[in-house]
Design a protein around this motif. Structure first.
Motif, PDB file in Angstrom:
ATOM      1  N   MET A  21      -0.075  10.904   8.434  1.00 40.52           N
ATOM      2  CA  MET A  21       0.746   9.697   8.552  1.00 40.52           C
ATOM      3  C   MET A  21       0.643   9.043   7.176  1.00 40.52           C
ATOM      4  O   MET A  21      -0.443   8.806   6.676  1.00 40.52           O
ATOM      5  N   SER A  22       1.790   8.820   6.555  1.00 41.08           N
ATOM      6  CA  SER A  22       1.756   8.357   5.170  1.00 41.08           C
ATOM      7  C   SER A  22       2.438   7.001   5.028  1.00 41.08           C
ATOM      8  O   SER A  22       3.624   6.851   5.339  1.00 41.08           O
ATOM      9  N   ILE A  23       1.681   6.014   4.567  1.00 39.27           N
ATOM     10  CA  ILE A  23       2.216   4.659   4.393  1.00 39.27           C
ATOM     11  C   ILE A  23       2.415   4.429   2.896  1.00 39.27           C
ATOM     12  O   ILE A  23       1.446   4.356   2.142  1.00 39.27           O
ATOM     13  N   ASP A  24       3.664   4.346   2.480  1.00 33.01           N
ATOM     14  CA  ASP A  24       3.952   4.162   1.052  1.00 33.01           C
ATOM     15  C   ASP A  24       4.314   2.697   0.800  1.00 33.01           C
ATOM     16  O   ASP A  24       4.293   1.879   1.715  1.00 33.01           O
ATOM     17  N   MET A  25       4.692   2.372  -0.437  1.00 31.00           N
ATOM     18  CA  MET A  25       4.947   0.971  -0.768  1.00 31.00           C
ATOM     19  C   MET A  25       6.096   0.388   0.045  1.00 31.00           C
ATOM     20  O   MET A  25       6.065  -0.765   0.435  1.00 31.00           O
ATOM     21  N   ASP A  26       7.135   1.212   0.291  1.00 37.91           N
ATOM     22  CA  ASP A  26       8.286   0.663   1.018  1.00 37.91           C
ATOM     23  C   ASP A  26       8.813   1.592   2.105  1.00 37.91           C
ATOM     24  O   ASP A  26       9.945   1.466   2.533  1.00 37.91           O
TER      25      ASP A  26
END
Ligand code: DPX
Ligand code: MG
Length: 570
Positions: A310-315
């Motif tokens: 699960m990848s949470i990026d800046m936007d």
């Protein structure tokens, strides 16, 4: 200093006002005839302080470091001879997610139509090439063709950079900097943040619950984009709600407190610290926050997590099988913190795996200096007021292994990896944070690339402590692939720094061959407030960290992979 002409507001004044309004307080410059009027206008703004640099490479890297401290920075150079050198630090800002505003003067607007050949250019009358090149290394490049276009284009470039956390490029012809311009409207039009799309935020949160549902061993892996998104507080909130292990990528060191009970070390494959490697490989769910997986951070692709992430990026947020755009990292983390179930299984396991603190040997005063002894003494120097810069080379590995006390900051340029970055970058950073003790760990080879910027530390009386580790060459390159090209000319570094003093400077250059000499030199440096102190630490050529050797072998193997998919055998 040219005062703002009464009643006349110019393109240069417009840019100056906007820079000040977005938060720039120091702008880094090298003059040249294409930018002089512009420099006058920037100088005339009461909230901007001009900082001269020795060359444009250093100028761009000083601005890169300033953006780390200030959130946004400006670098002003002349056409081509200046800008092409400044492209390097701009590339760093792109790779490292920093909004650096690169501003270049350019030819008089009449010259191109008259087919004039101009100095500092390629020698043909097409003057669009620099702008075209800048497009590739910025998130928005603008070239102002007429004064009337300046407000719109300047605002567009600034907004793009601030929102994307990437550099932008603004080109202003020499005869337009002083041309009449309208006054700017409210700055909120440029700086107002974009918030998450509510539907996307909700849908991503639902997807996160499904991803985590039934998972027993979730681990959070933090990457460097967390800090660039300014979401450290939200991560802390989320991590504490989860209760699980938190590992950091090397470039994210310092973005989560190392004294926090959920911190399980730096995940860097074979060269990880504490038990981070075991924890990441044991996990059945990986929550990646702002991570960057490149050949260096994955140790030549040997340390890529092998479960769906699960990848949470800046936007945006991505799951196996689903993607959500316009979800801001900070908002998502704090939203999720209210929904997740507390699960500390990984912490129970970590307590069993956690290595005992290493026994640290203290050298006798007369012992020849070693890498380990340098690290031991630097460790003692770190406080909540320290900002530690580590340059490319064994300094990366030495720096990563240090324990950061609460409040200490850590800066590394791991994506771009430009040797010598830390000297100008620390200079730019320290101007913005005079209250902190900025320390640089740098190798001899790296120092030779950007050494001139120590003279600006002397000029502006910036008390940075530079620990130059002299192992007589490019040791990291030796571990990747050796050859005679990894040897360099030795310098008398301590004397070089004294030479920058001339008649008015206060830099100190010291030499440490033994443990005792280093102790004394560090004491002198800590008490010296009127300029930089460089301590040349001489160590044996073969004295490098085992982590560097291990990492170097894997990176070399990744570099040496033969070409694939050859359809014809030769
Ligand atoms: C190169 C690197 O002396 O550090 O600890 O001895 O390795 P170590 P030094 O500063 O030497 C650095 C040297 C030459 N990298 O080992 S890491 C290639 C390189 C780069 N950046 C630029 N040019 C070349 N990373 C601008
Ligand atoms: Mg070296």
């Amino acid at each position: 200093m040219a005062a703002q002409q009464k009643g006349k507001f110019t393109v240069g004044d417009y840019l100056a006002q906007r820079l000040a309004e977005v938060g720039v307080r120091h702008h880094f410059v090298v003059p040249g005839d294409y930018n002089l009027i512009l420099l006058d206008k920037l100088q005339a703004h009461p909230d901007l302080k001009e900082v001269g640099c020795a060359n444009e490479l250093n100028c761009s890297l000083a601005a890169e470091g300033y953006a780390r401290a200030n959130g946004v920075s400006a670098c002003v150079v002349t056409y081509s001879v200046g800008a092409l050198s400044a492209f390097n630090g701009t590339g760093s800002a792109y790779a490292e997610n920093l909004p650096l505003i690169l501003i270049s003067g350019s030819p008089n607007t009449n010259d191109s139509a008259q087919y004039h050949i101009l100095h500092h250019t390629l020698g043909h009358p097409d003057y669009t090439y620099q702008y075209e090149m800048a497009k590739k290394i910025t998130c928005c490049a603008v070239s102002v063709p007429r004064a009337i276009d300046a407000p719109r284009l300047i605002d567009r470039a600034l907004r793009a950079a601030i929102l994307a956390r990437k550099p932008c490029y603004i080109e202003i012809p020499t005869n337009l900097a002083g041309a009449t311009c309208v006054r700017p409207g409210p700055i909120s039009a440029v700086t107002d943040p974009i918030t998450s799309d509510k539907n996307a935020l909700e849908a991503a949160a639902t997807c996160a619950s499904e991803y985590l549902d039934g998972k027993l061993k979730p681990v959070i892996l933090v990457g460097p984009k967390l800090g660039r998104a300014g979401a450290e507080k939200e991560l802390l909130q989320f991590a504490e709600a989860m209760g699980c292990a938190v590992a950091l990528q090397p470039a994210a060191k310092g973005m989560f407190p190392e004294d926090h009970k959920q911190f399980v070390g730096i995940f860097w494959g074979q060269v990880s610290s504490d038990a981070a490697d075991s924890m990441v490989h044991w996990a059945d769910a990986m929550i990646c926050v702002g991570t960057i997986f490149n050949d260096y951070s994955t140790v030549g692709w040997t340390a890529v997590p092998d479960i769906p992430l699960m990848s949470i990026d800046m936007d945006h947020v991505t799951f196996p099988g689903a993607h959500f755009s316009r979800v801001r990292m900070g908002e998502f983390l704090s939203h999720l913190a209210t929904q997740v179930t507390f699960n500390e299984t990984t912490m129970i396991e970590y307590k069993r795996l956690k290595p005992d603190p290493p026994h640290v040997h203290t050298a006798a005063r007369e012992d020849a200096l070693t890498r380990k002894e340098i690290s031991r003494q630097v460790q003692e120097l770190l406080t909540d007021k320290t900002s530690l810069f580590v340059d490319t080379g064994d300094s990366w590995f030495n720096g990563i292994q240090l324990k950061l006390p609460p409040g200490a900051k850590f800066e590394i340029e791991m994506q771009w990896g430009h040797i010598g970055w830390s000297i100008p970058a620390a200079f730019g950073y320290a101007l913005r944070h005079p209250d902190r003790h900025t320390i640089v760990l740098i190798g001899d080879g790296s120092f030779q690339v950007t050494a001139q910027e120590v003279s600006q530390m002397v000029r502006y009386k910036v008390p940075i402590t530079i620990l130059l580790i002299n192992n007589r060459g490019y040791t990291i390159e030796v571990e990747i692939h050796d050859g005679s090209y990894n040897k360099i000319k030795n310098w008398d570094y301590a004397m070089l720094v004294q030479a920058f003093n001339s008649t008015d400077g206060r830099a100190k250059g010291l030499l440490a061959n033994t443990a005792g000499e280093l102790t004394d030199a560090i004491k002198t440096a800590s008490e010296h407030k009127e300029g930089p102190t460089l301590i040349e630490c001489t160590i044996d050529q073969d004295d490098c960290s085992k982590e560097l050797i291990t990492w170097g072998h894997y990176v070399a193997a990744a570099n040496a992979r033969p070409p694939r998919n050859m359809s014809v055998q030769e």
